[in-house]
Write a protein that holds these residues in place. Sequence first.
Motif, PDB file in Angstrom:
ATOM      1  N   THR A  57     -64.659  32.205  47.946  1.00  0.00           N
ATOM      2  CA  THR A  57     -65.089  33.125  49.030  1.00  0.00           C
ATOM      3  C   THR A  57     -63.882  33.497  49.871  1.00  0.00           C
ATOM      4  OG1 THR A  57     -66.925  31.598  49.552  1.00  0.00           O
ATOM      5  CG2 THR A  57     -66.440  32.709  51.221  1.00  0.00           C
ATOM      6  N   GLY A  58     -63.775  34.628  50.412  1.00  0.00           N
ATOM      7  CA  GLY A  58     -62.805  35.217  51.286  1.00  0.00           C
ATOM      8  C   GLY A  58     -61.550  35.786  50.774  1.00  0.00           C
ATOM      9  N   GLN A  59     -61.485  35.734  49.288  1.00  0.00           N
ATOM     10  CA  GLN A  59     -60.139  36.017  48.704  1.00  0.00           C
ATOM     11  C   GLN A  59     -59.818  37.456  48.899  1.00  0.00           C
ATOM     12  OE1 GLN A  59     -60.276  36.510  44.098  1.00  0.00           O
ATOM     13  NE2 GLN A  59     -62.025  35.164  44.446  1.00  0.00           N
ATOM     14  N   GLU A  60     -60.544  38.316  49.143  1.00  0.00           N
ATOM     15  CA  GLU A  60     -60.361  39.718  49.122  1.00  0.00           C
ATOM     16  C   GLU A  60     -59.398  40.354  50.368  1.00  0.00           C
ATOM     17  OE1 GLU A  60     -62.910  39.886  46.272  1.00  0.00           O
ATOM     18  OE2 GLU A  60     -63.549  38.804  48.199  1.00  0.00           O
ATOM     19  N   LEU A  61     -59.514  39.257  51.526  1.00  0.00           N
ATOM     20  CA  LEU A  61     -58.622  39.565  52.371  1.00  0.00           C
ATOM     21  C   LEU A  61     -57.107  38.952  51.912  1.00  0.00           C
ATOM     22  CD1 LEU A  61     -58.243  40.588  55.305  1.00  0.00           C
ATOM     23  CD2 LEU A  61     -58.752  38.504  56.311  1.00  0.00           C
ATOM     24  N   ILE A  62     -57.032  37.919  51.316  1.00  0.00           N
ATOM     25  CA  ILE A  62     -55.892  37.460  50.636  1.00  0.00           C
ATOM     26  C   ILE A  62     -55.297  38.758  49.812  1.00  0.00           C
ATOM     27  CG2 ILE A  62     -54.723  35.962  48.971  1.00  0.00           C
ATOM     28  CD1 ILE A  62     -55.659  34.768  51.835  1.00  0.00           C
ATOM     29  N   GLN A  63     -56.184  39.114  48.924  1.00  0.00           N
ATOM     30  CA  GLN A  63     -55.767  40.356  48.068  1.00  0.00           C
ATOM     31  C   GLN A  63     -55.151  41.577  48.902  1.00  0.00           C
ATOM     32  OE1 GLN A  63     -58.038  41.131  44.501  1.00  0.00           O
ATOM     33  NE2 GLN A  63     -59.273  39.514  45.074  1.00  0.00           N
ATOM     34  N   TYR A  64     -55.897  41.766  50.103  1.00  0.00           N
ATOM     35  CA  TYR A  64     -55.654  43.066  50.799  1.00  0.00           C
ATOM     36  C   TYR A  64     -54.422  42.739  51.451  1.00  0.00           C
ATOM     37  CZ  TYR A  64     -56.202  46.462  54.632  1.00  0.00           C
ATOM     38  OH  TYR A  64     -56.091  47.608  55.569  1.00  0.00           O
ATOM     39  N   LYS A  65     -53.930  41.679  52.042  1.00  0.00           N
ATOM     40  CA  LYS A  65     -52.745  41.335  52.661  1.00  0.00           C
ATOM     41  C   LYS A  65     -51.591  41.563  51.623  1.00  0.00           C
ATOM     42  CE  LYS A  65     -54.394  37.859  55.966  1.00  0.00           C
ATOM     43  NZ  LYS A  65     -54.226  36.757  56.531  1.00  0.00           N
ATOM     44  N   VAL A  66     -51.722  40.809  50.419  1.00  0.00           N
ATOM     45  CA  VAL A  66     -50.629  40.987  49.519  1.00  0.00           C
ATOM     46  C   VAL A  66     -50.514  42.513  48.969  1.00  0.00           C
ATOM     47  CG1 VAL A  66     -50.051  40.457  47.037  1.00  0.00           C
ATOM     48  CG2 VAL A  66     -51.050  38.751  48.813  1.00  0.00           C
ATOM     49  N   PHE A  67     -51.486  42.999  48.702  1.00  0.00           N
ATOM     50  CA  PHE A  67     -51.440  44.780  48.128  1.00  0.00           C
ATOM     51  C   PHE A  67     -50.929  45.533  49.029  1.00  0.00           C
ATOM     52  CE2 PHE A  67     -55.215  43.615  45.010  1.00  0.00           C
ATOM     53  CZ  PHE A  67     -54.523  42.810  44.245  1.00  0.00           C
ATOM     54  N   ARG A  68     -50.905  45.333  50.564  1.00  0.00           N
ATOM     55  CA  ARG A  68     -50.480  46.228  51.319  1.00  0.00           C
ATOM     56  C   ARG A  68     -49.119  46.050  51.405  1.00  0.00           C
ATOM     57  NH1 ARG A  68     -53.313  48.852  55.530  1.00  0.00           N
ATOM     58  NH2 ARG A  68     -51.109  50.075  55.534  1.00  0.00           N
ATOM     59  N   GLN A  69     -48.293  44.941  50.924  1.00  0.00           N
ATOM     60  CA  GLN A  69     -46.938  44.544  51.096  1.00  0.00           C
ATOM     61  C   GLN A  69     -46.408  45.354  50.009  1.00  0.00           C
ATOM     62  OE1 GLN A  69     -45.092  43.119  53.292  1.00  0.00           O
ATOM     63  NE2 GLN A  69     -47.250  43.228  54.447  1.00  0.00           N
ATOM     64  N   PHE A  70     -47.064  45.574  48.911  1.00  0.00           N
ATOM     65  CA  PHE A  70     -46.575  46.569  47.812  1.00  0.00           C
ATOM     66  C   PHE A  70     -46.778  47.892  47.925  1.00  0.00           C
ATOM     67  CE2 PHE A  70     -46.513  42.068  46.533  1.00  0.00           C
ATOM     68  CZ  PHE A  70     -45.290  41.806  45.661  1.00  0.00           C
ATOM     69  N   GLY A  71     -47.185  48.511  48.939  1.00  0.00           N
ATOM     70  CA  GLY A  71     -47.196  49.799  49.136  1.00  0.00           C
ATOM     71  C   GLY A  71     -48.570  50.597  49.101  1.00  0.00           C
ATOM     72  N   LEU A  72     -49.669  49.787  48.711  1.00  0.00           N
ATOM     73  CA  LEU A  72     -50.949  50.413  48.554  1.00  0.00           C
ATOM     74  C   LEU A  72     -51.539  50.543  49.991  1.00  0.00           C
ATOM     75  CD1 LEU A  72     -51.935  47.884  45.532  1.00  0.00           C
ATOM     76  CD2 LEU A  72     -51.920  50.612  45.647  1.00  0.00           C
ATOM     77  N   ASP A  73     -52.363  51.718  49.951  1.00  0.00           N
ATOM     78  CA  ASP A  73     -52.807  51.844  51.447  1.00  0.00           C
ATOM     79  C   ASP A  73     -54.197  51.150  51.694  1.00  0.00           C
ATOM     80  OD1 ASP A  73     -54.888  53.598  50.698  1.00  0.00           O
ATOM     81  OD2 ASP A  73     -53.239  55.434  50.755  1.00  0.00           O
ATOM     82  N   ASP A  74     -54.807  51.160  52.833  1.00  0.00           N
ATOM     83  CA  ASP A  74     -56.076  50.582  53.153  1.00  0.00           C
ATOM     84  C   ASP A  74     -57.128  51.066  52.267  1.00  0.00           C
ATOM     85  OD1 ASP A  74     -57.807  49.280  55.294  1.00  0.00           O
ATOM     86  OD2 ASP A  74     -58.758  51.326  55.153  1.00  0.00           O
ATOM     87  N   ARG A  75     -57.384  52.265  52.253  1.00  0.00           N
ATOM     88  CA  ARG A  75     -58.595  52.720  51.373  1.00  0.00           C
ATOM     89  C   ARG A  75     -58.406  52.609  50.060  1.00  0.00           C
ATOM     90  NH1 ARG A  75     -62.277  58.250  52.909  1.00  0.00           N
ATOM     91  NH2 ARG A  75     -63.464  58.012  51.030  1.00  0.00           N
ATOM     92  N   GLN A  76     -57.175  52.720  49.522  1.00  0.00           N
ATOM     93  CA  GLN A  76     -56.763  52.331  47.966  1.00  0.00           C
ATOM     94  C   GLN A  76     -57.223  50.852  47.638  1.00  0.00           C
ATOM     95  OE1 GLN A  76     -52.681  53.169  48.015  1.00  0.00           O
ATOM     96  NE2 GLN A  76     -53.086  55.387  47.163  1.00  0.00           N
ATOM     97  N   ILE A  77     -57.143  50.027  48.440  1.00  0.00           N
ATOM     98  CA  ILE A  77     -57.318  48.654  48.409  1.00  0.00           C
ATOM     99  C   ILE A  77     -59.026  48.297  48.629  1.00  0.00           C
ATOM    100  CG2 ILE A  77     -57.137  46.269  49.143  1.00  0.00           C
ATOM    101  CD1 ILE A  77     -54.215  47.091  50.085  1.00  0.00           C
ATOM    102  N   ARG A  78     -59.724  49.019  49.564  1.00  0.00           N
ATOM    103  CA  ARG A  78     -60.845  48.585  49.761  1.00  0.00           C
ATOM    104  C   ARG A  78     -61.962  49.378  48.908  1.00  0.00           C
ATOM    105  NH1 ARG A  78     -63.079  50.111  54.020  1.00  0.00           N
ATOM    106  NH2 ARG A  78     -61.547  51.622  54.855  1.00  0.00           N
ATOM    107  N   GLU A  79     -61.365  50.497  48.362  1.00  0.00           N
ATOM    108  CA  GLU A  79     -62.072  51.275  47.424  1.00  0.00           C
ATOM    109  C   GLU A  79     -62.085  50.535  45.887  1.00  0.00           C
ATOM    110  OE1 GLU A  79     -61.289  55.085  47.118  1.00  0.00           O
ATOM    111  OE2 GLU A  79     -62.479  56.013  48.609  1.00  0.00           O
ATOM    112  N   PHE A  80     -60.996  49.656  45.895  1.00  0.00           N
ATOM    113  CA  PHE A  80     -60.794  48.947  44.527  1.00  0.00           C
ATOM    114  C   PHE A  80     -61.650  47.537  44.567  1.00  0.00           C
ATOM    115  CE2 PHE A  80     -58.613  45.257  42.566  1.00  0.00           C
ATOM    116  CZ  PHE A  80     -58.316  45.952  41.394  1.00  0.00           C
ATOM    117  N   PHE A  81     -62.064  47.277  45.732  1.00  0.00           N
ATOM    118  CA  PHE A  81     -63.071  46.158  45.657  1.00  0.00           C
ATOM    119  C   PHE A  81     -64.360  46.583  45.473  1.00  0.00           C
ATOM    120  CE2 PHE A  81     -59.981  44.330  48.831  1.00  0.00           C
ATOM    121  CZ  PHE A  81     -59.286  43.710  47.826  1.00  0.00           C
ATOM    122  N   ASN A  82     -65.335  45.861  44.662  1.00  0.00           N
ATOM    123  CA  ASN A  82     -66.650  46.006  44.553  1.00  0.00           C
ATOM    124  C   ASN A  82     -67.554  45.751  45.892  1.00  0.00           C
ATOM    125  OD1 ASN A  82     -66.616  47.230  41.991  1.00  0.00           O
ATOM    126  ND2 ASN A  82     -67.005  45.171  40.990  1.00  0.00           N
TER     127      ASN A  82
END
Length: 344
Positions: free
Chosen positions: A162-187
């Motif tokens: 549970t709750g791992q999407e916010l972990i992924q979000y924080k990490v992926f933002r640090q590698f240059g991915l933007d907000d919408r790119q990450i949230r659209e990646f999640f189901n």
Amino acid sequence: MSIPVLSLLMLASLASADVQPAIDLIIRNFGASAAAAFNLSLSNSHCGAEPSPCFALSQTGNTVRISGSSISELTYGIGWYTRYTCGLTVGWKHGGGSHTNASSWPCSSSLAPVTKHRAVPYTYEDNVCTHSYSYVWYDQAAWTAHIDWMALQGVNVFLALTGQELIQYKVFRQFGLDDRQIREFFNGPAYLTWSRGQSMQSVGSSALPEGGSSGLPMSWMEAQWALQKQILQLTRSLGIIGVLPAFQGNMPPQVKALYPAANISTTHPLSNDTRGNCAWVASTDPLFGKVADLWMETLIADFGTCLLYTSDAADEEDSVDLGGRRIIKKKKKKYIRRVRWKIE
């Protein structure tokens, strides 16, 4: 060096140095009058010369005495007594529910001493798909009831995803991915299992009120993150090990353009519409290790350390990339001395 499984379970029990969590469990499920009938203690003196996890149960007058080698064994002893001596059930709502009313406590006038050893060190409950089929709809009350059921059944390991999407979000933002790119990646919630590791992306998030076509809402990710902290606080107090998710290589497809020199494959050819696509970073590429490092740092900062971690390989893969698993395990040991590995 391999750490004995029993040592891992003893380490997990250190999270709860007293029996109060077990008393609270009795009160939640059987009432305060039931709790008054028990004398609970933690000890492994009754487990024999070659100790394995165990509990001992006896009765003196109107007091039922249960001693466990860990808090998990103690709660299993409570479950054993209430189930086999009292004929009571703490069950799933859709499996007949719970029947926890006893005419009096203790529910036995006498009891022959019982000692039970755990046949195997881990009693594991869960499946990655269950988190989409059921758990994403659980609130704190539902999780508390489910964790109590686990504790009374002797379960000492579960998937804490549970709750791992916010972990992924924080990490992926640090590698240059933007907000919408990450949230659209999640189901969406009912399909999260398949965006976490199964190469199926951008499905179902529009079913959420805030989702629309913009992906998984931040409010939902934050709520699940907060719920995970509550889940782990309770399971750790009851000696139940949560298996946390590791980075396994899958990222939003836009990462391939951000790191053109990296060894990255995608499930589909890249196009302007990246929804439904997934990038997999090769475990031998330096980028993999960098992401895994930040993932572990973020996971530990947010959820604390655990003794077990999991990787959920894609259904479409013919074989598991063990190279990646070795790298992730090495990264974990950089932060945690004792760690074990689980591949789903």
